[in-house]
Design a protein around this motif. Structure first.
Motif, PDB file in Angstrom:
ATOM      1  N   ARG A   1       0.862  -1.182   0.000  1.00 59.16           N
ATOM      2  CA  ARG A   1       0.000   0.000   0.000  1.00 59.16           C
ATOM      3  C   ARG A   1       0.901   1.234   0.000  1.00 59.16           C
ATOM      4  O   ARG A   1       1.586   1.512   0.977  1.00 59.16           O
ATOM      5  CB  ARG A   1      -0.909  -0.020   1.233  1.00 59.16           C
ATOM      6  N   PRO A   2       0.917   1.965  -1.119  1.00 59.32           N
ATOM      7  CA  PRO A   2       1.923   3.019  -1.272  1.00 59.32           C
ATOM      8  C   PRO A   2       1.567   4.356  -0.626  1.00 59.32           C
ATOM      9  O   PRO A   2       0.404   4.773  -0.610  1.00 59.32           O
ATOM     10  CB  PRO A   2       1.975   3.201  -2.794  1.00 59.32           C
ATOM     11  N   HIS A   3       2.594   5.022  -0.124  1.00 58.48           N
ATOM     12  CA  HIS A   3       2.546   6.472   0.055  1.00 58.48           C
ATOM     13  C   HIS A   3       3.106   7.024  -1.255  1.00 58.48           C
ATOM     14  O   HIS A   3       4.212   6.662  -1.654  1.00 58.48           O
ATOM     15  CB  HIS A   3       3.416   6.894   1.248  1.00 58.48           C
ATOM     16  N   LEU A   4       2.355   7.896  -1.938  1.00 61.91           N
ATOM     17  CA  LEU A   4       2.747   8.356  -3.274  1.00 61.91           C
ATOM     18  C   LEU A   4       3.440   9.713  -3.237  1.00 61.91           C
ATOM     19  O   LEU A   4       2.913  10.679  -2.670  1.00 61.91           O
ATOM     20  CB  LEU A   4       1.511   8.463  -4.167  1.00 61.91           C
ATOM     21  N   LEU A   5       4.616   9.781  -3.852  1.00 59.69           N
ATOM     22  CA  LEU A   5       5.260  11.078  -4.095  1.00 59.69           C
ATOM     23  C   LEU A   5       5.410  11.185  -5.611  1.00 59.69           C
ATOM     24  O   LEU A   5       6.440  10.822  -6.189  1.00 59.69           O
ATOM     25  CB  LEU A   5       6.625  11.152  -3.390  1.00 59.69           C
ATOM     26  N   VAL A   6       4.320  11.599  -6.254  1.00 61.39           N
ATOM     27  CA  VAL A   6       4.256  11.622  -7.719  1.00 61.39           C
ATOM     28  C   VAL A   6       3.588  12.913  -8.186  1.00 61.39           C
ATOM     29  O   VAL A   6       3.063  13.698  -7.380  1.00 61.39           O
ATOM     30  CB  VAL A   6       3.472  10.406  -8.265  1.00 61.39           C
TER      31      VAL A   6
ATOM     32  N   ILE B   1      -5.734   1.499  -6.239  1.00 62.79           N
ATOM     33  CA  ILE B   1      -4.786   0.931  -5.273  1.00 62.79           C
ATOM     34  C   ILE B   1      -5.112   1.395  -3.849  1.00 62.79           C
ATOM     35  O   ILE B   1      -5.358   2.586  -3.621  1.00 62.79           O
ATOM     36  CB  ILE B   1      -3.347   1.372  -5.636  1.00 62.79           C
ATOM     37  N   ASP B   2      -5.093   0.451  -2.911  1.00 65.74           N
ATOM     38  CA  ASP B   2      -5.301   0.761  -1.496  1.00 65.74           C
ATOM     39  C   ASP B   2      -4.096   1.548  -0.974  1.00 65.74           C
ATOM     40  O   ASP B   2      -2.966   1.067  -1.024  1.00 65.74           O
ATOM     41  CB  ASP B   2      -5.468  -0.544  -0.709  1.00 65.74           C
ATOM     42  N   LYS B   3      -4.358   2.776  -0.498  1.00 66.23           N
ATOM     43  CA  LYS B   3      -3.255   3.618  -0.032  1.00 66.23           C
ATOM     44  C   LYS B   3      -3.339   3.889   1.474  1.00 66.23           C
ATOM     45  O   LYS B   3      -2.615   4.724   1.997  1.00 66.23           O
ATOM     46  CB  LYS B   3      -3.264   4.936  -0.815  1.00 66.23           C
ATOM     47  N   THR B   4      -4.237   3.152   2.173  1.00 64.82           N
ATOM     48  CA  THR B   4      -4.348   3.350   3.621  1.00 64.82           C
ATOM     49  C   THR B   4      -3.188   2.678   4.331  1.00 64.82           C
ATOM     50  O   THR B   4      -2.686   1.643   3.881  1.00 64.82           O
ATOM     51  CB  THR B   4      -5.663   2.743   4.152  1.00 64.82           C
ATOM     52  N   ASN B   5      -2.749   3.285   5.443  1.00 61.95           N
ATOM     53  CA  ASN B   5      -1.707   2.686   6.281  1.00 61.95           C
ATOM     54  C   ASN B   5      -0.530   2.176   5.421  1.00 61.95           C
ATOM     55  O   ASN B   5      -0.242   0.975   5.378  1.00 61.95           O
ATOM     56  CB  ASN B   5      -2.331   1.533   7.083  1.00 61.95           C
ATOM     57  N   PRO B   6       0.189   3.073   4.762  1.00 60.95           N
ATOM     58  CA  PRO B   6       1.193   2.706   3.751  1.00 60.95           C
ATOM     59  C   PRO B   6       2.298   1.801   4.294  1.00 60.95           C
ATOM     60  O   PRO B   6       2.752   1.968   5.433  1.00 60.95           O
ATOM     61  CB  PRO B   6       1.798   4.056   3.344  1.00 60.95           C
ATOM     62  N   ASN B   7       2.709   0.834   3.463  1.00 58.28           N
ATOM     63  CA  ASN B   7       3.868   0.000   3.813  1.00 58.28           C
ATOM     64  C   ASN B   7       4.947   0.066   2.723  1.00 58.28           C
ATOM     65  O   ASN B   7       5.821  -0.794   2.662  1.00 58.28           O
ATOM     66  CB  ASN B   7       3.443  -1.451   4.104  1.00 58.28           C
TER      67      ASN B   7
END
Lengths: 209, 209
Positions: free
Chosen positions: B98-103, B114-120
């Motif tokens: 589950r991504p944290h996005l820097l885009v 895409i599931d972006k909760t609680n990023p791993n």
């Protein structure tokens, strides 16, 4: 061991002291002294040992840094501080380098005497809020425009903690520019050997003392 | 040589085409087609060869990218494009990441499912104006907070040229995060082998054809 230590202690004539994390813990409020550290500085000075404060601080001039520490109760003066910016200035003068600066606004006065026209190198410090997309692109363009890019970095720290959380340190941005320009930065400040040597020279002592 | 070439040409059943700098030159105005390239695409398609467009574009969705190229006169559809963001999405799904996005903002729709909760993990692309001090610190904190940081980078370019000058590319910021967290990024996009393999799989051809 005790005999060896005693022998070592007799040979020692001066001390280099780290500041942030050793004498005080930094923070948005200016920081707090670490228990017993102000008294320790007083006792070292009273003992007749030479003393220099060796810091990687690049978010403020030595003047501002020293004023803060005096306010926290430390017996310290500007002349006793070894810091990356003045060390970089002596390298710039020595090699006829004119820097494009990517540093914290509060550090700019340290470079007041340096010729910054028509830059032939880039100096990067912990610029904090000055690490903008535009400023990073600008520093990159200055570097990539040189026949042989010269990048001088005031430290190579990875990150540090402030009261509002962890922050990327100058080393991370140094790596970004190194990769983009395919160069290796010259690091001024701890743990560079030259930095410690200049602190010793300022104390007038050889390494073994 | 000619006989060998003829043999090679007989074995070829499909082509992967780069886009930016090959079919057109990019720029703030949307770019200009390179002379003869639109005609070349038409002839390749008419010849019966399979064709895929393989790009490292991460500043826009495939939809937007294809619309721009159609406007420049190219016979191209979204289904013919292999790009880093959808390639990253298939990796994320495959590994339950589950991504944290820097885009770039314009790339966000590619990650809509895409599931972006609680990023791993952290996914970094050419975020351009989104490469702010605050956003870089935030991505760093997500990474350093993981037991084993996972950094996925949509390319590793050093820099590129736009009409208003050179810009640092995603690779530079990838290196900054790599250094700060002491990790190695997984690069999706050219020149990653997996990226080319997925383009071939989408064409339904083995590498030798």
């Amino acid at each position: 061991v005790r005999a060896a230590m005693a022998g070592w202690a007799r040979a020692v004539r001066g001390l280099l002291l780290d500041v942030s994390g050793v004498l005080y813990d930094s923070g948005a409020d200016g920081g707090v002294p670490i228990a017993g550290s102000a008294e320790a500085v007083r006792r070292i000075k009273a003992s007749g040992l030479k003393l220099r404060f060796c810091t990687n601080e690049t978010q403020a001039t030595r003047e501002k840094f020293v004023k803060k520490l005096q306010g926290l109760g430390f017996d310290i003066s500007v002349a006793e501080v070894t810091a990356p910016a003045p060390a970089a200035c002596s390298i710039l003068k020595e090699r006829g380098l004119r820097p494009h600066l990517l540093v914290h606004n509060d550090l700019l006065p340290e470079f007041a005497e340096i010729d910054k026209t028509n830059p032939n190198c880039v100096v990067i410090g912990d610029a904090a809020e000055n690490f903008t997309y535009a400023n990073l692109n600008e520093a990159f363009r200055v570097l990539i425009g040189m026949e042989k890019p010269v990048l001088i970095s005031l430290g190579k720290g990875r990150y540090y903690k402030e009261t509002d959380g962890l922050k990327l340190d100058v080393g991370a941005y140094m790596k970004a520019l190194e990769y983009a320009c395919d160069v290796q930065a010259e690091v001024v400040g701890k743990p560079s050997k030259r930095f410690f040597e200049s602190a010793l020279a300022e104390m007038g002592l050889p390494p073994e003392q």
